[in-house]
Each structure stands twice: as structure tokens, then as C-alpha cells.
Design an enzyme around this catalytic site. Sequence first.
Site, short mmCIF file in Angstrom:
data_model
loop_
_atom_site.label_atom_id
_atom_site.label_comp_id
_atom_site.label_asym_id
_atom_site.label_seq_id
_atom_site.Cartn_x
_atom_site.Cartn_y
_atom_site.Cartn_z
N LYS A 191 -3.31 3.52 11.06
CA LYS A 191 -3.52 3.61 9.60
C LYS A 191 -3.97 4.99 9.14
O LYS A 191 -3.67 5.41 8.02
CB LYS A 191 -4.50 2.54 9.15
N GLU A 212 -7.48 -1.07 -1.39
CA GLU A 212 -7.76 -2.47 -1.14
C GLU A 212 -7.83 -2.65 0.38
O GLU A 212 -7.24 -1.87 1.12
CB GLU A 212 -6.63 -3.34 -1.70
N SER A 241 -0.24 -0.52 18.20
CA SER A 241 -0.71 -0.06 16.89
C SER A 241 -2.22 0.17 16.80
O SER A 241 -2.66 1.01 16.02
CB SER A 241 -0.27 -1.03 15.79
C1 LIG Z 1 -3.37 -3.12 9.78
C2 LIG Z 1 -2.85 -3.25 11.14
C3 LIG Z 1 -1.57 -3.80 11.40
C4 LIG Z 1 -0.70 -4.37 10.32
O1 LIG Z 1 -0.31 -3.46 9.32
P1 LIG Z 1 1.16 -2.86 9.27
O2 LIG Z 1 1.21 -2.17 7.95
O3 LIG Z 1 2.12 -3.99 9.39
O4 LIG Z 1 1.29 -1.91 10.41
C5 LIG Z 1 -1.13 -3.84 12.70
N1 LIG Z 1 -1.89 -3.39 13.73
C6 LIG Z 1 -3.12 -2.87 13.52
C7 LIG Z 1 -3.92 -2.40 14.70
C8 LIG Z 1 -3.65 -2.78 12.22
O5 LIG Z 1 -4.87 -2.27 12.03
#
Ligand SMILES: *Cc1c(COP(=O)(O)O)cnc(C)c1O
Length: 403
Positions: free
Chosen positions: A90, A112, A378
Amino acid sequence: MSQYQVDESGFYGEFGGAYIPEMLHSNIEHLKNNYLKLIYEDKFQEEFQALLKDYVGRPSPLYYAKRLSEKYGAKIYLKREDLNHTGAHKINNTIGQILLAQRLGKKRIIAETGAGQHGVATATVCALMGIECIVYMGKIDIARQAPNVARMRMLGAEVRPALSGSQTLKDATNEAIRDWINNPEDTHYIIGSVVGPHPYPDMVARFQSVISEEMRWQLQEHEGTELPDYIVACVGGGSNAAGAYYHYLDEPSVKIIAVEAAGKGIDSGESAATSVLGSMGIIHGSKTLLMQTEDGQIVEPYSISAGLDYPGIGPQHAHLINSGRAQVYSATDEEALASVLELCRLEGIIPALETAHAFAVLDKMEFKKDDIVIVNLSGRGDKDLATFTEYLNQQSGEQKTDQ
Ligand SMILES: *Cc1c(COP(=O)(O)O)cnc(C)c1O
């Protein structure tokens, strides 16, 4: 131009657009007319790349996961977004948007957040730049995500509770939009995923596209090719997935796999499998697939991972899925939890619950021995330790009753 990227009117096929209240029109128009020019200026790119390198810690490694590969019979690589500052992808987007906000002359940032991850990433870049930060968060989420609320407050952000409706993410989004309508001049709204009115989905995807830009040269170093056979990513709103797919969309040999949260099961009534359960509608200013009742009321999504329980998906993903470019799988809460433990025990990596959904589908896919698979890792799992502890306790309880 790619048929998978946004067109001049802000659409991906039939999805996207900017369905916004009149009061936001001039703000969105201004953003739309200037974002490409601003983010591709040399000075912007210099600053953006320097922060990604020295502050976020990029490039994030592309790691060959040997034991996971042995288990699934393919060459599995992990793109380590979990190693970024603040623990997920993010931050790539919030760094980009704060630099943009400065150039737009904005003095105040609103955002948000649901689980608080985007709120923390936003509070972080506001502290970095010395800009006022207000994060809207549902009252219920504030209670269940206390560590992230503490992080945001440590970083100097004000966390404002959304008291309306179900007091969760969609209500926080409504409050943020209301704030922006009241403060159009001095405020920039940092949206946390590839959702919202055009140009947000395209802008956020461009900031996240650094993920697949790095994958190409990193895979070349490892394997002598830039092209994997599969890219797998979890999809909430879809920003980590959009970044992981970006530079591969026009490479037809690269199969694109999107993984949604099935919650307690797709047909259980407690799920967030938007592309399976959803239909075309408008949410947060964008026409896309979303979970709704017959008369168009948004259905509350459910997933054990707070980052995946969004009732819609980004318009680009809706288009990729509808056009057959991307294939969708889903994983339940239980499958995701099992995958968390598997990655811990096979590779010594504790993934976020969201991310674990992407790993849970390796079991459902059929690979050839030489297939190259990249899973976008992610985020890291520190934020989910309370859930993991409960899972471990429940498991050891079950083992005792077995004996
Ligand atoms: C917020 C988040 C997501 C989901 O958000 P996307 O916009 O779909 O990427 C996925 N993995 C992690 C670790 C997150 O913090």
C-alpha cells in the site's frame, strides 16, 4: 493502446467511469486533466523513485521458494511486497499520491480505511511530508483494529469514527467523500485501492505498477526470461493485483490469476467473492461488479481478512475477468489459514491473511514441472497475530480431543 488499460473516457470496456456528486466534479476534473502530466514530470519521477528506494526499501526481492516449489511441482517465485516499509504494497500508492497532492497545492489529506492498513500507509507519508492527515474509520473497525489505530495516532493522524450504517469501511468511505465535498479546495483524498471514480483506478495502478516492472528484470536474472507462466494475486479492491499484472497484460502467454475471498464458502451468505456473486452496479463513483440485492442495496461482504471484504472490485479487474484475460479462483477462511501455516513452515515467512488467499489456490491449479509461477506476497502477517493465535489454539484443542 492496450485494450486492458483505461480508455480516454475513463472506462475499461464497460466498467469504470466517474459517477460522482456535482460538488466533486471540478476536483475530479482537475485531477483527471493533470495527473498524467504531473506524475511523469522528471522531478516527480526522481523524487518518487528515490523514496521507493531509500524509504520503502525497493526493489522488493523476487525470491525463489524452493520448498514450496517442490511441494507444488512448479518453479514458484514470491514477490516480496511484505518487506516494504509498513509491511505491504500500500505504501507504493500513498507515496505517489502524497507527491501528487503537494503538486496540486493541497494542505490536508483525508483517507478511508477498513482494517487500518491503508490508514497507516497514509498517516506514514503525511508524517514524512508534514501534512495534516484525517483518517475515517468505521466505529466497529476502530474497536477491532486497535493496533493500527494506535499506529495512526502515533504517526500524528486524527482517526475519525464513522458512526452511520454498519460502521465499517463503506461508511468510512461515505464520510471521507462528505468531507471532500465540504473541503474541495485544500484537501486531497488518497484512495487506497484501484477503485473509485476515474482517474483513481488508473492512477493507483500506475503507482503500483512498479511491482511488475521489477518482476520483469528480476525474473530475467533468475530464469533468463521476463515472462512467467502464471501470476497469482489476491484481490480486495485489487491494487496489489493491478500492480503485479500491469506490465504483463499484453503478454498473452502469461496467465493472470485473481483470487477472491470466499469467506465461509461462496454459497454460505458470508463471502466476499465479488466477481462470482456480484453484478454490474455503481459503487464509490465507479461502474463495476459488486455484491448487491435485487433492488441495488449493497450486500455486506464477509472475509476473515479485513483487507479483502470489499463489496466491489476495481473496474479494470471486472474487465479482465469479463473479457477472459484473467481467471478467478477463490479461497475460504479455512483454506487461507492453512496456507498461512504452510508458508510459515515451508519458507519461514508469515504472510498477511489477505495474501494467504493467493497461496491457497496453488493446490487447486495444475502445473507442468517447468512452469514459472509468481505469487505476489502483498503483505506480512504481524497485524494478524491475534487471529493466528486463536487458530493455533483451536488446532491444538482439536489434536487433544483426537488422542
Ligand atoms: C489491503 C491489502 C490487500 C487488499 O487490497 P488490494 O487493493 O486488493 O491489494 C491485500 N493484501 C494486503 C497485505 C493488504 O494490506
